[in-house]
Scaffold this motif. Structure first.
Motif, short mmCIF file in Angstrom:
data_model
loop_
_atom_site.label_atom_id
_atom_site.label_comp_id
_atom_site.label_asym_id
_atom_site.label_seq_id
_atom_site.Cartn_x
_atom_site.Cartn_y
_atom_site.Cartn_z
N LEU A 36 43.82 43.30 43.78
CA LEU A 36 42.63 42.59 43.31
C LEU A 36 42.18 41.53 44.30
O LEU A 36 40.98 41.28 44.46
CB LEU A 36 42.89 41.95 41.94
N GLU B 131 38.15 45.75 47.23
CA GLU B 131 37.00 45.77 46.33
C GLU B 131 37.08 46.95 45.37
O GLU B 131 36.10 47.27 44.70
CB GLU B 131 35.70 45.82 47.14
N SER C 229 37.65 49.11 42.13
CA SER C 229 37.39 48.74 40.74
C SER C 229 38.70 48.54 39.99
O SER C 229 39.75 49.06 40.38
CB SER C 229 36.56 49.81 40.04
N VAL C 230 38.63 47.80 38.91
CA VAL C 230 39.80 47.58 38.05
C VAL C 230 40.30 48.91 37.53
O VAL C 230 41.50 49.17 37.50
CB VAL C 230 39.47 46.60 36.91
N SER D 110 42.78 52.02 31.49
CA SER D 110 42.43 50.68 31.99
C SER D 110 42.65 49.63 30.90
O SER D 110 42.93 48.47 31.20
CB SER D 110 41.00 50.65 32.51
N SER E 200 42.41 38.19 32.35
CA SER E 200 42.05 39.58 32.61
C SER E 200 42.04 39.86 34.11
O SER E 200 41.91 38.93 34.92
CB SER E 200 40.66 39.88 32.04
N SER F 124 39.66 41.14 35.86
CA SER F 124 38.36 40.72 36.41
C SER F 124 38.31 39.21 36.60
O SER F 124 37.80 38.72 37.62
CB SER F 124 37.23 41.17 35.49
N ARG G 296 40.39 38.33 39.61
CA ARG G 296 39.68 38.64 40.85
C ARG G 296 38.65 37.56 41.15
O ARG G 296 38.53 37.09 42.28
CB ARG G 296 39.03 40.01 40.78
N GLY G 297 37.91 37.15 40.14
CA GLY G 297 36.90 36.09 40.34
C GLY G 297 37.53 34.79 40.79
O GLY G 297 37.01 34.12 41.70
#
Length: 83
Positions: free
Chosen positions: A35, A39, A41-42, A54, A68, A70, A73-74
């Motif tokens: 992550l 890049e 995807s999850v 997932s 999470s 996501s 990653r952020g």
């Protein structure tokens, strides 16, 4: 040359956790690396690490990381500001 019960006992004594939990922790550790550094995807990361879905990946990730995939990653891509 040993029973599965004895294997689990020795594994738990050595690593402090069950083989299943150990493998899951290693998958989550690898997921955090992926992550941060890719890049992909999850969903793609989930599949690459062998999760059945997932959703299962997200649940396991939240349990061990506290957020999470996501959100992680952020946060990992956020640039700290200097004061």
């Amino acid at each position: 040359g040993m029973s599965s019960t004895r294997f689990y006992e020795l594994f738990a004594e050595t690593f402090g956790t069950s083989p299943k939990d150990y493998i899951l922790r290693m998958k989550i550790e690898r997921a955090t690396e992926m992550l941060r550094s890719s890049e992909r995807s999850v969903t793609d990361i989930s599949s690459a690490l062998g999760f059945s879905s997932s959703q299962h990946f997200g649940t396991a990730f939240r349990r061990y990381v506290g957020m999470s995939p996501s959100a992680f990653r952020g946060q990992a891509h956020a640039v700290p500001t200097e004061r």
